[in-house]
Design an enzyme around this catalytic site. Structure first.
Site, short mmCIF file in Angstrom:
data_model
loop_
_atom_site.label_atom_id
_atom_site.label_comp_id
_atom_site.label_asym_id
_atom_site.label_seq_id
_atom_site.Cartn_x
_atom_site.Cartn_y
_atom_site.Cartn_z
N HIS A 117 0.83 -1.21 0.00
CA HIS A 117 0.00 0.00 0.00
C HIS A 117 0.87 1.26 0.00
O HIS A 117 2.04 1.21 -0.37
CB HIS A 117 -1.00 -0.05 1.16
N GLU A 154 -1.99 0.12 8.06
CA GLU A 154 -1.17 -0.93 7.49
C GLU A 154 -0.02 -0.32 6.69
O GLU A 154 1.11 -0.82 6.72
CB GLU A 154 -2.01 -1.84 6.59
N HIS A 209 2.94 -6.93 4.43
CA HIS A 209 1.55 -6.57 4.71
C HIS A 209 1.14 -6.97 6.12
O HIS A 209 1.86 -7.70 6.81
CB HIS A 209 0.60 -7.30 3.73
N GLU A 291 1.81 -11.65 5.43
CA GLU A 291 0.81 -10.96 6.24
C GLU A 291 1.29 -11.20 7.66
O GLU A 291 1.20 -12.30 8.19
CB GLU A 291 -0.59 -11.56 6.02
ZN LIG Z 1 -2.11 -5.36 2.59
#
Ligand SMILES: [Zn+2]
Length: 327
Positions: A117, A154, A209, A291
């Site tokens: 992101h 995030e 992430h 993640e």
């Molecule tokens: Zn993400």
């Protein structure tokens, strides 16, 4: 962040029984940690799931990225699982891409870090919602990512972990490049993120992430590219190497952070396989996503917001990359 849901590869060859990969990685790299995790799991983690976790899992099982965020994700999170991206200039560390490789064990190796992101994505919805071709289909350029309930985003998390990871890898002698370093207004788009790793001739790429799932869903998982051959996407040459990279990273992450592996994706292996992420589909070099935890879970968010924990996370990821690159 968001997930479309478990996307296991069809029947896996015998050599990769469901719980095999992480078990193997752990056995090879961190036997002690696994024992510790098992004890910890038995003592402390069985109570936090709730109905919503299940709901989220099923909700996210849809094919596209959008569904997942619904249950727990606030309006701030764009629906959809696009997660990769690419390009950009800013990559690099302070000393960045131009920094000469060090003299450590990774001298001569190029590692591209893809901080998921971008802190500015929230302000550029039309740009990040533009569809890009990921080979198998068209998908949003990028997404905003999720955040903790208290508002730690995030995008902020991914940049912090990426900076820590870069510092470690540079000490190991690697040349490190970023796909973005908070130095551009938004993006890059997922196809560009992949292209950055490809053009760099990266020996390994990791996209950082944190997930946005329901409370009670806990733990980390590493996403591996599934075998895709469609349009501009052809992951067949990197499926095996990416799996090797991902298994090492999962093992390192488990060792340094104590885990646990995800309790809602991957059946306890800490590994998932997806064919819907442009950043993986369009990669021509070994690449995985990690993640690091679920920002919407209280226990996970307590870890994700801790600088001490993020350092351990970066060390674990680095450990896996070093192990992979040194063979
Ligand atoms: Zn993400």
């Amino acid at each position: 962040m968001s997930y479309v849901g478990p996307d296991f590869e069809p029947p896996r060859p015998p050599r990769h029984p469901l719980r095999g990969p992480l078990t193997v990685a752990v056995a090879a790299l961190v036997p002690g940690a696994l024992v510790g995790w098992l004890v910890w799991q038995a003592v402390g983690d069985s109570d936090d799931g709730d109905g919503s976790a299940a709901a989220r899992t099923s909700a996210s099982a849809g094919a596209s990225a959008s569904a997942s965020a619904s249950a727990s994700a606030p309006s701030s999170e764009l629906p959809g699982p696009s997660e990769d991206g690419k390009e950009q200039s800013g990559g690099g560390d302070e000393s960045g891409a131009s920094a000469p490789a060090g003299s450590g064990p990774l001298k001569g190796k190029v590692v591209v870090i893809d901080p998921g992101h971008n802190p500015g994505n929230f302000r550029h919805p039309s740009d990040i919602n533009r569809k890009v071709n990921i080979g198998t289909n068209w998908k949003e350029c990028d997404t905003t990512g999720t955040s903790t309930n208290a508002g730690y985003t995030e995008a902020e998390f991914t940049l912090d972990v990426s900076h820590r990871l870069r510092a470690i890898l540079k000490k190991e002698g690697a040349t490190v490049k970023f796909t973005q370093d908070g130095d551009r207004a938004w993006g890059p788009c997922v196809d560009e993120r992949a292209e950055i790793g490809n053009k760099a001739g990266a020996d390994a790429v990791v996209s950082i992430h944190a997930d946005g799932s329901a409370a009670g869903n806990r733990g980390f998982h590493v996403i591996l590219p599934g075998s895709v051959h469609s349009g501009a996407a052809d992951t067949r040459p990197i499926v095996a190497s990416s799996r090797a990279l991902g298994e090492r990273i999962a093992g390192g992450f488990l060792r340094t952070t104590g885990g646990p592996p995800s309790n809602y994706i991957g059946d306890g292996t800490g590994l998932d396989v997806r064919k819907d992420l442009g950043g993986l589909n369009l990669s021509t070099v070994p690449k995985v996503f990690i993640e690091c935890g679920n920002m919407r879970d209280t226990k996970d968010s307590a870890q994700l917001t801790s600088g001490t924990w993020r350092q351990k996370a970066a060390e674990g990821i680095s450990e896996g990359i070093v192990s992979f690159l040194r063979g």
